[in-house]
Design a protein around this motif. Structure first.
Motif, PDB file in Angstrom:
ATOM      1  N   UNK A 126       0.820  -1.221   0.000  1.00  0.00           N
ATOM      2  CA  UNK A 126       0.000   0.000   0.000  1.00  0.00           C
ATOM      3  C   UNK A 126       0.851   1.267   0.000  1.00  0.00           C
ATOM      4  N   UNK A 127       2.155   1.113   0.154  1.00  0.00           N
ATOM      5  CA  UNK A 127       3.049   2.262   0.278  1.00  0.00           C
ATOM      6  C   UNK A 127       3.333   2.899  -1.075  1.00  0.00           C
ATOM      7  N   UNK A 128       3.527   4.214  -1.056  1.00  0.00           N
ATOM      8  CA  UNK A 128       3.892   4.956  -2.263  1.00  0.00           C
ATOM      9  C   UNK A 128       5.403   5.084  -2.422  1.00  0.00           C
ATOM     10  N   UNK A 129       6.183   4.546  -1.481  1.00  0.00           N
ATOM     11  CA  UNK A 129       7.640   4.589  -1.588  1.00  0.00           C
ATOM     12  C   UNK A 129       8.066   3.785  -2.822  1.00  0.00           C
ATOM     13  N   UNK A 130       8.896   4.381  -3.668  1.00  0.00           N
ATOM     14  CA  UNK A 130       9.214   3.764  -4.949  1.00  0.00           C
ATOM     15  C   UNK A 130      10.101   2.528  -4.817  1.00  0.00           C
ATOM     16  N   UNK A 131      11.114   2.605  -3.952  1.00  0.00           N
ATOM     17  CA  UNK A 131      11.983   1.450  -3.769  1.00  0.00           C
ATOM     18  C   UNK A 131      12.111   1.140  -2.284  1.00  0.00           C
ATOM     19  N   UNK A 132      11.912  -0.132  -1.944  1.00  0.00           N
ATOM     20  CA  UNK A 132      11.970  -0.589  -0.561  1.00  0.00           C
ATOM     21  C   UNK A 132      12.958  -1.744  -0.479  1.00  0.00           C
ATOM     22  N   UNK A 159       9.625  -2.669  -7.193  1.00  0.00           N
ATOM     23  CA  UNK A 159      10.538  -1.815  -6.462  1.00  0.00           C
ATOM     24  C   UNK A 159      10.961  -2.356  -5.110  1.00  0.00           C
ATOM     25  N   UNK A 160      10.668  -3.633  -4.832  1.00  0.00           N
ATOM     26  CA  UNK A 160      10.991  -4.184  -3.520  1.00  0.00           C
ATOM     27  C   UNK A 160      12.060  -5.261  -3.625  1.00  0.00           C
ATOM     28  N   UNK A 161      13.000  -5.246  -2.662  1.00  0.00           N
ATOM     29  CA  UNK A 161      14.065  -6.246  -2.573  1.00  0.00           C
ATOM     30  C   UNK A 161      14.113  -6.777  -1.146  1.00  0.00           C
ATOM     31  N   UNK A 162      14.422  -8.080  -1.013  1.00  0.00           N
ATOM     32  CA  UNK A 162      14.539  -8.708   0.307  1.00  0.00           C
ATOM     33  C   UNK A 162      15.852  -9.472   0.353  1.00  0.00           C
ATOM     34  N   UNK A 163      16.707  -9.111   1.298  1.00  0.00           N
ATOM     35  CA  UNK A 163      17.976  -9.800   1.526  1.00  0.00           C
ATOM     36  C   UNK A 163      17.912 -10.419   2.917  1.00  0.00           C
ATOM     37  N   UNK A 164      18.144 -11.734   3.002  1.00  0.00           N
ATOM     38  CA  UNK A 164      18.025 -12.413   4.292  1.00  0.00           C
ATOM     39  C   UNK A 164      19.325 -13.120   4.651  1.00  0.00           C
ATOM     40  N   UNK A 165      19.487 -13.352   5.947  1.00  0.00           N
ATOM     41  CA  UNK A 165      20.714 -13.948   6.469  1.00  0.00           C
ATOM     42  C   UNK A 165      20.780 -15.453   6.239  1.00  0.00           C
ATOM     43  N   UNK A 166      19.626 -16.101   6.045  1.00  0.00           N
ATOM     44  CA  UNK A 166      19.603 -17.557   5.939  1.00  0.00           C
ATOM     45  C   UNK A 166      18.365 -17.994   5.171  1.00  0.00           C
ATOM     46  N   UNK A 167      18.338 -19.275   4.819  1.00  0.00           N
ATOM     47  CA  UNK A 167      17.164 -19.827   4.173  1.00  0.00           C
ATOM     48  C   UNK A 167      16.021 -19.962   5.181  1.00  0.00           C
ATOM     49  N   UNK A 168      14.852 -20.334   4.671  1.00  0.00           N
ATOM     50  CA  UNK A 168      13.692 -20.452   5.548  1.00  0.00           C
ATOM     51  C   UNK A 168      13.756 -21.607   6.512  1.00  0.00           C
ATOM     52  N   UNK A 169      14.721 -22.528   6.325  1.00  0.00           N
ATOM     53  CA  UNK A 169      14.845 -23.671   7.226  1.00  0.00           C
ATOM     54  C   UNK A 169      16.137 -23.631   8.030  1.00  0.00           C
ATOM     55  N   UNK A 170      16.766 -22.453   8.112  1.00  0.00           N
ATOM     56  CA  UNK A 170      18.072 -22.360   8.762  1.00  0.00           C
ATOM     57  C   UNK A 170      18.077 -21.341   9.902  1.00  0.00           C
ATOM     58  N   UNK A 224      14.022 -10.053  -5.491  1.00  0.00           N
ATOM     59  CA  UNK A 224      13.824  -8.661  -5.905  1.00  0.00           C
ATOM     60  C   UNK A 224      12.863  -8.577  -7.076  1.00  0.00           C
ATOM     61  N   UNK A 225      12.125  -7.483  -7.126  1.00  0.00           N
ATOM     62  CA  UNK A 225      11.285  -7.144  -8.270  1.00  0.00           C
ATOM     63  C   UNK A 225      11.546  -5.672  -8.573  1.00  0.00           C
ATOM     64  N   UNK A 226      12.637  -5.411  -9.281  1.00  0.00           N
ATOM     65  CA  UNK A 226      13.065  -4.034  -9.538  1.00  0.00           C
ATOM     66  C   UNK A 226      13.474  -3.887 -10.999  1.00  0.00           C
ATOM     67  N   UNK A 227      13.336  -2.665 -11.515  1.00  0.00           N
ATOM     68  CA  UNK A 227      13.854  -2.382 -12.853  1.00  0.00           C
ATOM     69  C   UNK A 227      15.094  -1.495 -12.795  1.00  0.00           C
ATOM     70  N   UNK A 228      15.429  -1.014 -11.606  1.00  0.00           N
ATOM     71  CA  UNK A 228      16.671  -0.306 -11.385  1.00  0.00           C
ATOM     72  C   UNK A 228      16.979  -0.341  -9.893  1.00  0.00           C
ATOM     73  N   UNK A 229      18.249  -0.167  -9.560  1.00  0.00           N
ATOM     74  CA  UNK A 229      18.677  -0.225  -8.169  1.00  0.00           C
ATOM     75  C   UNK A 229      19.232   1.136  -7.740  1.00  0.00           C
ATOM     76  N   UNK A 230      18.708   1.662  -6.657  1.00  0.00           N
ATOM     77  CA  UNK A 230      19.267   2.872  -6.072  1.00  0.00           C
ATOM     78  C   UNK A 230      20.474   2.507  -5.211  1.00  0.00           C
ATOM     79  N   UNK A 231      21.300   3.485  -4.962  1.00  0.00           N
ATOM     80  CA  UNK A 231      22.445   3.270  -4.084  1.00  0.00           C
ATOM     81  C   UNK A 231      21.983   3.196  -2.633  1.00  0.00           C
ATOM     82  N   UNK A 232      22.437   2.156  -1.941  1.00  0.00           N
ATOM     83  CA  UNK A 232      22.282   2.133  -0.490  1.00  0.00           C
ATOM     84  C   UNK A 232      23.272   3.083   0.153  1.00  0.00           C
TER      85      UNK A 232
END
Length: 331
Positions: A126-132, A159-170, A224-232
């Motif tokens: 629901x957010x209007x933030x372009x990249x999360x 525009x959303x990316x998810x980076x996780x430390x481990x798999x779902x079973x770890x 990720x579902x992005x068409x471009x990446x902003x700088x962190x």
């Protein structure tokens, strides 16, 4: 030029980038952790400022005792209107719940362990933030972004990316008062994941941290579902931008070999040649390109011998990539 106007525009641009860093060590009904507050605290100054000390993300820390309401309120504020880019970092307990993962809060117990990641996704949708960008350092964190967690849409929002430390079973490990994943993440953000131009993106973070664990350890995941990446974050370029533009001058086409001779090498005292400052400056820049795998000597192992034996150097495949960028005017 209106310098004051430029500064005002820059300040407005900075205000559009937010980060919420959550670190929870204290739990009422779970065993305590020791590194999560340290992790969030260590990342905050890196994300708040670029390497040149310019303002980057407007960061908020949420540490100590963090309730479910605290975390949900923080996420809603992070993803509220008025921002173009937002980062959510969470370090704490995670627990699997029906194919999803719950971000466990200090008051979590029983059927309400904390905030389900599906709830975060609903707010994000629901957010209007372009990249999360979401970064999770918790056990079973790979459960975030699964089909079960994605519920109705079954895909990440644009525009959303998810980076996780481990798999779902770890599990995700701690050592020495820090999370292993977040310790490596800190090195990546500090510059280890920066490209030649100094850009640090979430994709670069994943490439860096995934190499820090072997096949027997926890495995980071990235969705990720992005068409471009902003700088962190921005770091100092390993090759100055003017040098990258010079590639077009030194190499008129990508396959060109740049001719060298002993006048390019500064240490030529035994050759009896007079100093040649212009050639020496070019060679210094070519050496920087060599160190970053943009240029390589032809038929020689080192640039020094290519110069002293009047050899040549050429662009590597990566160098040809930056040559093309310079040619298109995208650098």
């Amino acid at each position: 030029m209106d310098v004051g106007h430029d500064r005002r525009v820059h300040r407005r641009a900075v205000a559009m980038r937010r980060a919420l860093l959550v670190g929870i060590d204290h739990y009422d009904h779970q065993r305590p952790l020791t590194g999560c507050v340290n992790d969030a605290t260590a990342l905050q100054p890196l994300l708040a400022r670029n390497e040149d000390s310019t303002k980057n993300l407007d960061c908020r820390l949420l540490t100590g005792t963090v309730t479910r309401n605290d975390l949900l309120g923080g996420v809603r504020a992070l993803l509220a209107g008025g921002a173009d880019f937002a980062v959510l970092y969470f370090a704490g307990h995670g627990t699997p719940v029906d194919g999803d993962v719950a971000l466990v809060t200090s008051d979590g117990q029983g059927e309400t362990p904390g905030v389900l990641f599906a709830e975060v996704l609903t707010i994000a949708r629901k957010s209007q933030v372009k990249e999360i960008v979401v970064i999770l350092d918790c056990c079973f964190s790979g459960g975030a972004g699964t089909v079960a967690a994605l519920t109705e849409a079954a895909v990440l929002r644009s525009g959303m990316s998810i980076l996780t430390a481990s798999r779902g079973d770890q599990y995700s490990a701690e050592a020495g008062g820090r999370g292993l994943f977040s310790t490596h993440l800190e090195g990546a953000i500090e510059g280890g994941a920066a490209d030649v131009l100094g850009h640090v993106t979430v994709a670069g973070l994943y490439a860096y941290v995934s190499e820090c664990f072997d096949a027997w350890e926890q495995r980071p995941t990235f969705k990720a579902n992005v068409d471009r990446l902003h700088d962190l974050r921005r770091c100092e370029p390993s090759v100055p931008l003017p040098t990258l533009h010079k590639l077009l001058e030194w190499f008129p086409d990508p396959a060109h070999h740049y001719q060298l001779d002993p006048t390019y090498e500064p240490d030529k005292s035994q050759s009896g040649l007079d100093p040649h400052p212009e050639h020496e400056e070019i060679f210094d820049q070519l050496q920087k390109c060599r160190a970053n795998k943009l240029v390589e000597p032809v038929d020689h192992q080192h640039m020094y011998f290519a110069a002293m034996e009047s050899g040549s150097c050429r662009l590597t495949p990566l160098g040809r990539h930056y040559w093309q960028m310079a040619k298109r005017g995208t650098l």
